[in-house]
Design a protein around this motif. Structure first.
Motif, short mmCIF file in Angstrom:
data_model
loop_
_atom_site.label_atom_id
_atom_site.label_comp_id
_atom_site.label_asym_id
_atom_site.label_seq_id
_atom_site.Cartn_x
_atom_site.Cartn_y
_atom_site.Cartn_z
N LEU A 50 -2.64 0.76 -12.16
CA LEU A 50 -2.08 1.94 -12.80
C LEU A 50 -1.45 2.92 -11.80
N LEU A 51 -1.77 2.75 -10.53
CA LEU A 51 -1.19 3.64 -9.51
C LEU A 51 -0.09 2.89 -8.76
N PHE A 52 0.86 3.65 -8.29
CA PHE A 52 1.93 3.06 -7.48
C PHE A 52 1.57 3.19 -6.00
N VAL A 53 1.66 2.09 -5.28
CA VAL A 53 1.61 2.13 -3.81
C VAL A 53 2.83 1.37 -3.32
N SER A 54 3.59 1.95 -2.42
CA SER A 54 4.82 1.32 -1.96
C SER A 54 4.54 -0.02 -1.27
N ASN A 55 5.43 -0.97 -1.48
CA ASN A 55 5.35 -2.24 -0.75
C ASN A 55 5.56 -2.02 0.74
N LYS A 56 6.18 -0.89 1.08
CA LYS A 56 6.43 -0.60 2.49
C LYS A 56 5.43 0.40 3.07
N ALA A 57 4.38 0.68 2.31
CA ALA A 57 3.37 1.64 2.80
C ALA A 57 2.82 1.17 4.15
N ILE A 58 2.66 2.12 5.06
CA ILE A 58 2.18 1.79 6.40
C ILE A 58 0.71 2.22 6.46
N PHE A 59 -0.15 1.27 6.55
CA PHE A 59 -1.58 1.61 6.60
C PHE A 59 -1.96 1.80 8.06
N LYS A 60 -1.35 2.80 8.67
CA LYS A 60 -1.61 3.03 10.09
C LYS A 60 -1.79 4.52 10.35
N PRO A 61 -3.02 4.95 10.60
CA PRO A 61 -3.25 6.36 10.92
C PRO A 61 -2.40 6.77 12.13
#
Ligand code: BG6
Length: 296
Positions: A50-61
């Motif tokens: 139900l939530l949008f997370v980008s395919n290009k999201a960078i999981f890098k602090p």
């Protein structure tokens, strides 16, 4: 999937980042990264996201995750001295094993409590001592409940003020098929026009171009109706008078490195917020802001 046991599990997410997975008895679930205290997934009992997370999201602090529900604290947007949307979304939170009791929250057994407190280095950025407790809970009907409790723990007697938002990215089929109800006729500050104040005209809010508005003194309930999917999200909030509506549209989408060029068609941010009138807390005082998301 009915009949599963509710569970709360700490495991590894993208790039080895810690995340907590909540599952209720009927199979609804939610995921929360300790980085940012950031909800990245909320699924129905049919595993529908139900939530949008980008395919290009960078999981890098320290870069905040693009999508889900970033927490904006202690500053919404770029109005103030701090980085855009404050620092809470860029910090590592910890699991709070012994939170103070929640008087009105007894129905859900599937939840996690997180806490954020400043380090010595953080004082250089924002010279205040605070405890930010966040509870993420799955309700019995699969609703997602976020409760924030922020306490001023300054020992120097000083109050502090902050603005706040649950920057929720809803997943939608096609932005041109979406309507928002509950904000029509309200005043808003237009972030695309230097926060000039306008009054919303017309009976329904639909989308044909980029939008970045802070609606003021909004009702407790806002609906996001996705005609194509025949799906309605209902957002209920408490302690959060404002509501931000944001979609970057095509030009801004292209300028964001962690967002696909066409992804603006499949998301809409509707954010329960306290922006126009910052919250001020004296030492010892606590503020509570809650947002509950339902899907029909
Ligand atoms: O790219 P960020 O820092 O996550 O912000 C995204 C958007 O967040 C919205 O809430 C703001 O109103 C926009 O102005 C902003 O562009």
């Amino acid at each position: 999937m009915a009949g599963e046991k509710p569970s709360v599990e700490l495991c590894k997410g993208v790039n080895g980042l810690d995340k907590v997975v909540l599952r209720d008895a009927r199979g609804s679930s939610a995921e929360v990264y300790l980085f940012g205290g950031h909800v990245t997934s909320w699924r129905t009992d049919h595993r529908e996201e139900l939530l949008f997370v980008s395919n290009k999201a960078i999981f890098k602090p320290p870069k905040a995750i693009r999508g889900g529900i970033p927490i904006c604290f202690p500053q919404f947007s770029s109005h103030g001295n701090l980085e855009q949307h404050g620092f809470a979304r860029n910090k590592f939170w910890i699991i709070d094993t012994d939170p103070p009791p929640f008087p009105s929250d007894s129905s859900s057994k599937t939840f996690v409590d997180l806490i954020l407190k400043p380090t010595d280095d953080d004082f250089k950025i924002w010279p205040h001592s605070y405890e930010f407790r966040l509870r993420v809970a799955l309700g019995l009907g699969g609703d997602l409940m976020l409760t924030s409790r922020i306490r001023n723990t300054n020992a120097d007697g000083k109050p502090f003020s902050f603005t706040f938002a649950y920057h929720t990215y809803f997943s939608v089929s096609d932005i041109s098929e979406v309507r928002v109800e509950g904000l029509e006729t309200l005043d808003y500050l237009d972030n695309l026009k230097e926060r000039e104040r306008f009054t919303e005209q017309g009976d329904a809010i639909t989308f044909e171009s980029g939008v970045d508005k802070i609606y003021l003194s909004t009702p407790a309930k806002i609906a996001i109706i996705d005609h194509e999917k025949k799906r309605t999200f209902v957002l209920r909030k408490d302690g959060l008078p404002d509501a931000v509506v944001w979609n970057p549209w095509d030009r801004k989408a292209k300028a964001m490195p962690d967002f696909g060029d066409d992804e603006y068609k499949h998301m809409l941010c509707v954010e329960a917020a306290a922006i126009e009138k910052p919250i001020t807390l004296k030492p010892g005082e606590e503020w509570k802001g809650r947002c509950v998301l339902y899907r029909h």
